[in-house]
Design an enzyme around this catalytic site. Structure first.
Site, PDB file in Angstrom:
ATOM      1  N   CYS A 172      47.417  14.525  39.256  1.00 26.50           N
ATOM      2  CA  CYS A 172      48.024  15.390  40.260  1.00 26.50           C
ATOM      3  C   CYS A 172      48.739  16.601  39.676  1.00 26.50           C
ATOM      4  O   CYS A 172      49.024  17.560  40.384  1.00 26.50           O
ATOM      5  CB  CYS A 172      48.988  14.568  41.110  1.00 26.50           C
TER       6      CYS A 172
ATOM      7  N   HIS B 291      52.393  19.503  45.235  1.00 22.95           N
ATOM      8  CA  HIS B 291      51.239  18.599  45.314  1.00 22.95           C
ATOM      9  C   HIS B 291      51.333  17.770  46.582  1.00 22.95           C
ATOM     10  O   HIS B 291      52.379  17.170  46.888  1.00 22.95           O
ATOM     11  CB  HIS B 291      51.214  17.694  44.084  1.00 22.95           C
TER      12      HIS B 291
ATOM     13  N   ASN C 169      45.239  13.179  50.298  1.00 20.51           N
ATOM     14  CA  ASN C 169      45.759  13.521  48.978  1.00 20.51           C
ATOM     15  C   ASN C 169      44.552  13.695  48.053  1.00 20.51           C
ATOM     16  O   ASN C 169      43.909  12.722  47.668  1.00 20.51           O
ATOM     17  CB  ASN C 169      46.669  12.390  48.493  1.00 20.51           C
TER      18      ASN C 169
END
Length: 340
Positions: free
Chosen positions: A113, A256, A286
Site C-alpha cells: 500500500c 491510501h 481497497n
C-alpha cells in the site's frame, strides 16, 4: 525539478457487490460491512487477467494521452505483489509488451500500500541524479486473488486496479511538481499483513507444494490500525515541515484508501474535513498500491485540483512501510471526461 508528467489508470469493469459475499457467508450483514469498510462493491480482474495486464492497460492510456512517446521512456518501475512469474521480472515483460526501447532500465518493486509513493520517490531520485530522464511508474495489484472468501477481514476490502505515472524532467504540460518524501519501514510488524504461501519460506516450512503453500492474505486488523494511527500523522507533519509549507496551506490530504473506518479515524485525528481528505472507494475497494493513482485520477477528472494546490500523498501498510510525498499541482483544474 522533477514533475509528474502524466497519470492514467485502469479499473476492471466487473464489480462484485458485498451482498454476494453475504449470500455465501450466512451471518454477515451487508449494511454493517459497508458502514465499516466504506466499500459496497469491489472491482475484480477477469480470471485470465493479471496485475501486469491491468498495468499494461493503464500505461496504454497514458501513451494514448500524447504526454510522451514510447522511445523517450528510459526507465520502468513495476510495483506489485502479484508478478506474472517468479522470474523474469514483470517489468521486463512490460518493457517488451509496451514497445519501450531496449535502452530502458526495467525493474520490479514489491511493496504494497506504500508502493506508489515509494515508486515516485525512487523514480524522482533517478531523474534528479541524471541517471534517467523519463521514468514510467506502474502500480498494479490483484489482491483479490489472495483473499479467502470466508475471511471477513480481507475479502470485503480488496479489489483490483492499476495506475501509470510519468516521472520526468520536462515541465511542459506536467500535472504537478514532485516535492520531498518522508518514508520508513518497520519490519517487526511484517506478520500483521502477510501472504505466506507460495514463496520460498513457505516451501521450506511446509516441505513442498500443497494446501499450506497456497497464497492467501492474512491481516491482523487491530495491529495494522494501531500502526497507521501511530505513524501517519507524525510523518505527514514531518513532511509538511520539511517542505516549508504550513499545514493550512495543504488543500488535499490524499491517503491510501485502506478502509472507511480507518480513514474516518485518520480524518478525525488530523482535524480534516471530507473535502480535504476524501474517501472514494465505495465502488472499487481497497486496491492496495493502485489506490493512490486511482484516487488522484478520479478527483482530477472531477476538476477538484487547481494550479498551485499543495497536496500530500500518504501510502502505508504492508511491510510495515510508509511513504508520504508532497505534490504541487500545476494543471488548470478543468474537469476531464471520465473514461470507460
Amino acid at each position: 525539478m522533477v514533475y509528474l508528467g502524466a497519470l492514467a489508470c485502469h479499473v476492471p469493469d466487473h464489480r462484485e457487490d458485498v451482498s454476494a459475499l453475504c449470500d455465501e457467508n450466512p451471518g454477515w450483514n451487508a449494511e454493517t460491512i459497508v458502514r465499516k469498510t466504506g466499500i459496497r462493491r469491489r472491482a475484480l480482474a477477469r480470471p485470465e487477467e493479471t496485475a501486469a495486464d491491468l498495468g499494461y492497460f493503464a500505461a496504454e492510456r497514458l501513451f494514448a494521452s500524447g504526454a510522451i512517446e514510447r522511445p523517450a521512456i528510459d526507465g520502468l518501475i513495476f510495483n506489485s505483489h502479484s508478478p506474472d512469474y517468479w522470474m523474469p521480472a514483470t517489468a521486463c515483460l512490460l518493457q517488451h509488451r509496451l514497445g519501450l526501447p531496449t535502452t530502458c532500465a526495467a525493474l520490479d518493486l514489491a511493496l504494497g500500500c506504500s508502493g506508489f509513493t515509494y515508486s515516485l520517490w525512487l523514480a524522482k531520485s533517478l531523474v534528479e541524479s541524471g541517471a534517467r530522464r523519463n521514468v514510467l511508474v506502474i502500480s498494479a495489484e490483484t489482491f483479490s486473488r489472495f483473499c479467502d472468501r470466508s475471511d471477513l477481514s480481507t475479502v470485503t476490502l480488496f479489489g483490483d486496479g492499476a495506475g501509470a505515472a510519468l516521472v520526468t524532467r520536462e515541465p511542459s504540460g506536467a500535472l504537478a511538481r514532485i516535492g520531498g518524501t518522508v518514508l520508513g519501514t518497520d519490519g517487526a510488524g511484517a506478520e500483521h499483513l502477510i501472504v505466506k504461501g507460495g514463496a520460498a519460506r513457505s516451501a521450506t516450512q511446509a516441505g513442498g507444494e500443497g494446501e499450506s503453500s497456497r497464497p492467501r492474505v492474512w491481516m491482523n486488523g487491530p495491529e495494522v490500525f494501531s500502526f497507521t494511527i501511530a505513524t501517519v500523522r507524525n510523518c505527514l507533519q514531518e513532511l509538511v515541515a520539511r517542505e516549508e509549507i504550513r499545514w493550512d496551506e495543504v488543500r488535499h490530504f490524499l491517503l491510501h484508501q485502506a478502509s472507511g473506518f480507518m480513514l474516518d479515524k485518520l480524518r478525525t485525528q488530523l482535524g480534516l474535513t471530507e473535502q480535504q481528505c476524501p474517501i472514494d472507494m465505495e465502488d472499487v475497494g481497497n486496491t492496495a498500491n493502485a489506490s493512490l493513482p486511482i484516487l488522484i485520477d478520479r478527483l482530477r477528472r472531477r476538476g477538484r485540483f487547481r494550479s498551485g494546490d499543495h497536496m500530500v500523498l500518504a501510502g502505508f501498510g504492508v511491510g510495515l512501510s510508509w511513504a508520504m510525498t508532497h505534490l504541487e499541482w500545476l494543471e488548470n483544474g478543468e474537469s476531464v471526461p471520465e473514461r470507460e
